[in-house]
Design a protein around this motif. Structure first.
Motif, PDB file in Angstrom:
ATOM      1  N   GLU A  23       5.528   7.063  15.591  1.00  0.00           N
ATOM      2  CA  GLU A  23       6.311   7.946  15.068  1.00  0.00           C
ATOM      3  C   GLU A  23       6.784   7.909  13.694  1.00  0.00           C
ATOM      4  O   GLU A  23       6.848   8.833  13.030  1.00  0.00           O
ATOM      5  N   ILE A  24       7.035   6.631  12.971  1.00  0.00           N
ATOM      6  CA  ILE A  24       7.480   6.568  11.733  1.00  0.00           C
ATOM      7  C   ILE A  24       6.146   6.835  10.902  1.00  0.00           C
ATOM      8  O   ILE A  24       6.306   7.560   9.922  1.00  0.00           O
ATOM      9  N   LEU A  25       4.984   6.437  11.440  1.00  0.00           N
ATOM     10  CA  LEU A  25       3.792   6.721  10.273  1.00  0.00           C
ATOM     11  C   LEU A  25       3.343   8.192  10.334  1.00  0.00           C
ATOM     12  O   LEU A  25       3.155   8.648   9.396  1.00  0.00           O
ATOM     13  N   LYS A  26       3.678   8.767  11.467  1.00  0.00           N
ATOM     14  CA  LYS A  26       3.344  10.346  11.430  1.00  0.00           C
ATOM     15  C   LYS A  26       4.349  11.172  10.770  1.00  0.00           C
ATOM     16  O   LYS A  26       3.906  12.248  10.627  1.00  0.00           O
ATOM     17  N   THR A  27       5.680  10.939  10.827  1.00  0.00           N
ATOM     18  CA  THR A  27       6.563  11.727  10.463  1.00  0.00           C
ATOM     19  C   THR A  27       6.987  11.640   8.831  1.00  0.00           C
ATOM     20  O   THR A  27       7.230  12.358   8.205  1.00  0.00           O
TER      21      THR A  27
ATOM     22  N   ILE B  89       0.947  -1.120   0.001  1.00  0.00           N
ATOM     23  CA  ILE B  89      -0.029   0.159   0.071  1.00  0.00           C
ATOM     24  C   ILE B  89       0.708   1.106  -0.103  1.00  0.00           C
ATOM     25  O   ILE B  89       1.759   1.566   0.848  1.00  0.00           O
ATOM     26  N   VAL B  90       0.755   2.104  -1.026  1.00  0.00           N
ATOM     27  CA  VAL B  90       1.291   3.380  -1.028  1.00  0.00           C
ATOM     28  C   VAL B  90       0.506   4.533  -0.578  1.00  0.00           C
ATOM     29  O   VAL B  90      -0.516   4.821  -1.227  1.00  0.00           O
ATOM     30  N   LEU B  91       1.110   5.160   0.294  1.00  0.00           N
ATOM     31  CA  LEU B  91       0.013   6.639   0.804  1.00  0.00           C
ATOM     32  C   LEU B  91       1.386   7.725   0.757  1.00  0.00           C
ATOM     33  O   LEU B  91       2.238   7.443   1.231  1.00  0.00           O
ATOM     34  N   LYS B  92       0.739   8.776   0.332  1.00  0.00           N
ATOM     35  CA  LYS B  92       1.155  10.173   0.298  1.00  0.00           C
ATOM     36  C   LYS B  92       0.492  10.959   1.153  1.00  0.00           C
ATOM     37  O   LYS B  92      -0.678  11.404   1.235  1.00  0.00           O
ATOM     38  N   LYS B  93       1.300  11.722   2.219  1.00  0.00           N
ATOM     39  CA  LYS B  93       0.601  12.483   3.348  1.00  0.00           C
ATOM     40  C   LYS B  93       1.331  13.956   3.036  1.00  0.00           C
ATOM     41  O   LYS B  93       2.283  14.089   3.451  1.00  0.00           O
TER      42      LYS B  93
END
Length: 146
Positions: free
Chosen positions: A114-118, A50-54
């Motif tokens: 932390e990894i997911l939020k940053t 799954i690829v997500l751009k934030k």
């Protein structure tokens, strides 16, 4: 003659199970392939990417549970409908295997958050594991909206 042992005299823990519910009707194996109650598609359990751009300040639209303390890994506990995560195919019950090449199978919950939020771009390896709810209780897990 059988004598019943009083509850307080049992040496091992006693477990009282809920009443048994009627099982579903039995379907002969040859009819299961085309029966709507049986899902024979096992590929849904294979790992997928799954690829997500934030964008800065945006939310991805999912919650995670678990971590090293639970000894079960990180799981998706909720996906917000119509979010980027939902549109990318993330679903409740997915086990997060890795994020941006960081192994998530033995990671602290706080480090995973932390990894997911940053990260601005997230490449997740996940696999569907619908029985993950059996391993968690509401009282001992953190819910983090990411």
């Amino acid at each position: 003659m059988d004598q019943k042992i009083p509850y307080d005299d049992y040496q091992l823990p006693v477990v009282f199970l809920p009443s048994y519910e009627n099982p579903p009707a039995w379907i002969p194996p040859q009819e299961r392939v085309h029966h709507p109650d049986y899902n024979n598609e096992l590929t849904q359990f294979l790992p997928r990417t799954i690829v997500l751009k934030k964008p800065p300040g945006a939310q991805l639209g999912f919650n995670i549970r678990g971590g090293k303390a639970s000894q079960l890994g990180i799981f998706i506990s909720k996906v917000v409908p119509d979010s980027d995560a939902h549109r990318a195919g993330l679903q409740e019950g997915d086990q997060v295997l890795s994020v941006n090449d960081v192994d998530f199978q033995d990671i602290e919950h706080s480090r995973a958050v932390e990894i997911l939020k940053t990260a601005r771009e997230i490449v997740m390896r996940v696999r569907f594991f619908p029985y993950s709810k059996l391993f968690f209780t509401i009282s001992d897990q953190k819910y983090i909206y990411i």
